[in-house]
Design an enzyme around this catalytic site. Structure first.
Site, PDB file in Angstrom:
ATOM      1  N   ARG A 164       0.828  -1.211   0.000  1.00  0.00           N
ATOM      2  CA  ARG A 164       0.000   0.000   0.000  1.00  0.00           C
ATOM      3  C   ARG A 164       0.871   1.275   0.000  1.00  0.00           C
ATOM      4  O   ARG A 164       0.516   2.286   0.614  1.00  0.00           O
ATOM      5  CB  ARG A 164      -0.956   0.045   1.198  1.00  0.00           C
ATOM      6  CG  ARG A 164      -1.968  -1.067   1.231  1.00  0.00           C
ATOM      7  CD  ARG A 164      -2.967  -0.963   0.076  1.00  0.00           C
ATOM      8  NE  ARG A 164      -4.099  -1.842   0.277  1.00  0.00           N
ATOM      9  CZ  ARG A 164      -4.144  -3.127  -0.099  1.00  0.00           C
ATOM     10  NH1 ARG A 164      -3.111  -3.679  -0.712  1.00  0.00           N
ATOM     11  NH2 ARG A 164      -5.233  -3.844   0.109  1.00  0.00           N
ATOM     12  N   SER A 238     -10.731  -1.139   3.567  1.00  0.00           N
ATOM     13  CA  SER A 238      -9.926  -1.296   4.790  1.00  0.00           C
ATOM     14  C   SER A 238      -9.521   0.082   5.295  1.00  0.00           C
ATOM     15  O   SER A 238      -8.949   0.864   4.540  1.00  0.00           O
ATOM     16  CB  SER A 238      -8.650  -2.076   4.499  1.00  0.00           C
ATOM     17  OG  SER A 238      -8.947  -3.326   3.948  1.00  0.00           O
ATOM     18  N   GLU A 338      -4.915   3.359   6.336  1.00  0.00           N
ATOM     19  CA  GLU A 338      -4.613   3.242   4.910  1.00  0.00           C
ATOM     20  C   GLU A 338      -5.280   4.434   4.189  1.00  0.00           C
ATOM     21  O   GLU A 338      -4.833   4.891   3.152  1.00  0.00           O
ATOM     22  CB  GLU A 338      -5.205   1.910   4.419  1.00  0.00           C
ATOM     23  CG  GLU A 338      -5.008   1.648   2.958  1.00  0.00           C
ATOM     24  CD  GLU A 338      -5.803   0.448   2.458  1.00  0.00           C
ATOM     25  OE1 GLU A 338      -5.511  -0.677   2.881  1.00  0.00           O
ATOM     26  OE2 GLU A 338      -6.700   0.654   1.630  1.00  0.00           O
TER      27      GLU A 338
HETATM   28  N1  EPU Z   1     -10.160 -11.303  10.114  1.00  0.00           N
HETATM   29  C1  EPU Z   1     -10.781 -11.430  11.339  1.00  0.00           C
HETATM   30  N2  EPU Z   1     -11.805 -10.588  11.625  1.00  0.00           N
HETATM   31  C2  EPU Z   1     -12.242  -9.654  10.754  1.00  0.00           C
HETATM   32  C3  EPU Z   1     -11.609  -9.519   9.514  1.00  0.00           C
HETATM   33  C4  EPU Z   1     -10.561 -10.357   9.203  1.00  0.00           C
HETATM   34  O1  EPU Z   1     -10.403 -12.266  12.158  1.00  0.00           O
HETATM   35  O2  EPU Z   1     -13.200  -8.953  11.098  1.00  0.00           O
HETATM   36  C5  EPU Z   1      -9.079 -12.235   9.754  1.00  0.00           C
HETATM   37  C6  EPU Z   1      -9.575 -13.242   8.700  1.00  0.00           C
HETATM   38  O3  EPU Z   1     -10.161 -14.360   9.281  1.00  0.00           O
HETATM   39  C7  EPU Z   1      -8.306 -13.605   7.986  1.00  0.00           C
HETATM   40  C8  EPU Z   1      -7.491 -12.332   8.056  1.00  0.00           C
HETATM   41  O4  EPU Z   1      -8.037 -11.552   9.105  1.00  0.00           O
HETATM   42  O5  EPU Z   1      -7.606 -14.614   8.663  1.00  0.00           O
HETATM   43  C9  EPU Z   1      -7.436 -11.566   6.746  1.00  0.00           C
HETATM   44  O6  EPU Z   1      -8.742 -11.124   6.402  1.00  0.00           O
HETATM   45  P1  EPU Z   1      -9.175 -10.822   4.885  1.00  0.00           P
HETATM   46  O7  EPU Z   1      -8.833 -11.985   4.033  1.00  0.00           O
HETATM   47  O8  EPU Z   1     -10.573 -10.361   4.902  1.00  0.00           O
HETATM   48  O9  EPU Z   1      -8.204  -9.684   4.399  1.00  0.00           O
HETATM   49  P2  EPU Z   1      -7.622  -8.364   5.114  1.00  0.00           P
HETATM   50  O10 EPU Z   1      -6.199  -8.608   5.441  1.00  0.00           O
HETATM   51  O11 EPU Z   1      -8.514  -7.938   6.209  1.00  0.00           O
HETATM   52  C10 EPU Z   1      -6.719  -7.338   2.889  1.00  0.00           C
HETATM   53  C11 EPU Z   1      -6.781  -6.023   2.188  1.00  0.00           C
HETATM   54  C12 EPU Z   1      -8.097  -5.877   1.443  1.00  0.00           C
HETATM   55  C13 EPU Z   1      -8.218  -7.034   0.447  1.00  0.00           C
HETATM   56  C14 EPU Z   1      -8.143  -8.352   1.214  1.00  0.00           C
HETATM   57  C15 EPU Z   1      -8.156  -9.550   0.324  1.00  0.00           C
HETATM   58  C16 EPU Z   1      -5.422  -4.523   3.518  1.00  0.00           C
HETATM   59  C17 EPU Z   1      -5.404  -3.375   4.466  1.00  0.00           C
HETATM   60  N3  EPU Z   1      -6.628  -4.934   3.139  1.00  0.00           N
HETATM   61  O12 EPU Z   1      -7.717  -7.326   3.904  1.00  0.00           O
HETATM   62  O13 EPU Z   1      -8.054  -4.666   0.716  1.00  0.00           O
HETATM   63  O14 EPU Z   1      -9.436  -6.963  -0.260  1.00  0.00           O
HETATM   64  O15 EPU Z   1      -6.897  -8.401   1.964  1.00  0.00           O
HETATM   65  O16 EPU Z   1      -6.925  -9.695  -0.328  1.00  0.00           O
HETATM   66  O17 EPU Z   1      -4.362  -5.010   3.139  1.00  0.00           O
HETATM   67  C18 EPU Z   1      -8.540  -2.360   0.925  1.00  0.00           C
HETATM   68  O18 EPU Z   1      -7.330  -2.177   0.886  1.00  0.00           O
HETATM   69  O19 EPU Z   1      -9.362  -1.413   1.028  1.00  0.00           O
HETATM   70  C19 EPU Z   1      -9.037  -3.719   0.885  1.00  0.00           C
HETATM   71  C20 EPU Z   1     -10.331  -4.020   1.009  1.00  0.00           C
END
Ligand code: EPU
Length: 343
Positions: A164, A238, A338
């Site tokens: 990012r 996010s 972010e």
């Molecule tokens: N998780 C939780 N609780 C929650 C949300 C997530 O425990 O409420 C855990 C999930 O179970 C999983 C981990 O966190 O083990 C990762 O969650 P997720 O796959 O939803 O992805 P993220 O890391 O929360 C990132 C990006 C998203 C992107 C997704 C999918 C960032 C800041 N965000 O989210 O990007 O869509 O991966 O690749 O890196 C954005 O940047 O606006 C965005 C939506």
């Protein structure tokens, strides 16, 4: 040049915050942009450039001029045996650009389906999802150097992409306006289905040999099930980045939280780093699904802060601070926004 005064910015930010701007100017080509940069209203006021307004939290009225980038157009500029070079102008909707690629069978951006915002903002923060980042397909960025009024070209390396991050968010912040981006896409798809949720979605539909449309459909289904549609419920995706911590901090964290999800980062071999999902940290602090006034952390994705109706930017900002503080207190980990915050 069509100067609009005292305009509500509600339709121009996906958080749907109802603040106003003193002046508003939209440009649809580089000549119009240059005209704006030479105008008195631009020279005498502070300014903010927006695209889709999808990564923006506005906490008060903007006492300056908003420049809305609406340069449209997509064209093929070069073709080799395996690759196709597609130029998309900065004001194109990112998702519509992805759909154009899917329709034409140009592979590489299918995992980035349904990300809100415009093409011009995509290199700024190296947008990424489901195992793919824009840096994997970006060939060149064209940007107008504001002080010199000259167009400049940045190749992939020049952009200094990170998680990012890019040069446009750091040393080049506020000095350039991105006008177009050239992507190097694959004629023969090299699919990335490393992300568990994509595999699950394909299995659910019994797809064994997916094509880029299948991947795109899977990503759209996953995003739609977990992330609120900003047209319906104001949000900026996010709100925080996933924090990256060093080995010593990680050991301490892992011992105390053995079931917490984490990813080992492989890009820095000399010093191991670990990424911890901020959504998990926020959920553990009890914020997930909590509604506070007009705002809250979303019930399906704790990392997404939402506007339930008439939230003020400041209200969302204060919630973000409280979340940040509780994560720090519980885990001794700092999470950083972010989203770009203007207050
Ligand atoms: N998780 C939780 N609780 C929650 C949300 C997530 O425990 O409420 C855990 C999930 O179970 C999983 C981990 O966190 O083990 C990762 O969650 P997720 O796959 O939803 O992805 P993220 O890391 O929360 C990132 C990006 C998203 C992107 C997704 C999918 C960032 C800041 N965000 O989210 O990007 O869509 O991966 O690749 O890196 C954005 O940047 O606006 C965005 C939506």
């Amino acid at each position: 040049m069509n100067l609009i005064e005292n305009i509500s910015l509600k339709p121009y930010n996906t958080f749907q915050i109802d603040v106003s701007a003193k002046y508003f100017l939209e440009f649809t080509n580089i000549d119009e942009l240059e005209e704006i940069l030479n105008s008195t209203v631009y020279k005498e006021n502070k300014s903010l450039i927006i695209g889709g307004g999808s990564n923006l939290l506005l906490c008060k009225n903007f006492d300056g001029v908003i420049l809305k980038n609406s340069i449209k157009g997509i064209s093929i500029i070069k073709e080799t045996e395996n690759h196709i070079y597609v130029k998309a102008n900065a004001g194109e909707s990112w998702h519509e650009f992805v759909m154009y690629c899917i329709e034409n069978n140009f592979a590489g951006v299918e995992n980035l389906s349904l990300i809100p915002g415009c093409v011009g903002a995509s290199p700024m923060q190296n947008i990424g999802a489901y195992g793919v980042e824009i840096k994997d397909v970006l060939h060149e960025v064209e940007a107008l150097n504001i002080p010199t009024n000259q167009l400049e070209y940045f190749n992939n390396e020049d952009c200094k992409f990170g998680y990012r991050e890019s040069i446009f968010k750091n040393t080049h912040k506020d000095k350039y306006i991105i006008t177009s981006v050239v992507f190097c896409l694959n004629k023969k798809a090299i699919l990335n289905i490393s992300y568990g949720a994509i595999k699950d979605e394909l299995a659910k539909k019994q797809i064994q040999n997916p094509n880029i449309k299948d991947i795109s459909d899977a990503v759209i289904a996953i995003r739609s099930s977990k992330l609120p549609d900003p047209k319906i419920l104001g949000n900026a995706g996010s709100f925080f980045k996933n924090p990256e911590i060093d080995e010593i901090s990680f050991k301490e964290f892992h011992e105390a939280n053995p079931t917490a999800p984490y990813y080992e980062l492989t890009n820095n071999i000399s010093e191991k780093q670990y990424k911890i999902p901020a959504g998990w940290l926020i959920e553990q602090c009890g914020w997930k699904g909590k509604v506070i006034g007009n705002t809250g952390s979303h019930k399906d994705q704790a990392l997404v802060l939402v506007n339930y109706g008439n939230a003020e930017g400041e209200e969302i900002y204060q919630l973000a601070l409280a979340i940040q503080q509780s994560v720090k207190e519980k885990f001794n980990i700092t999470i950083s926004p972010e989203v770009n915050i203007y207050r």
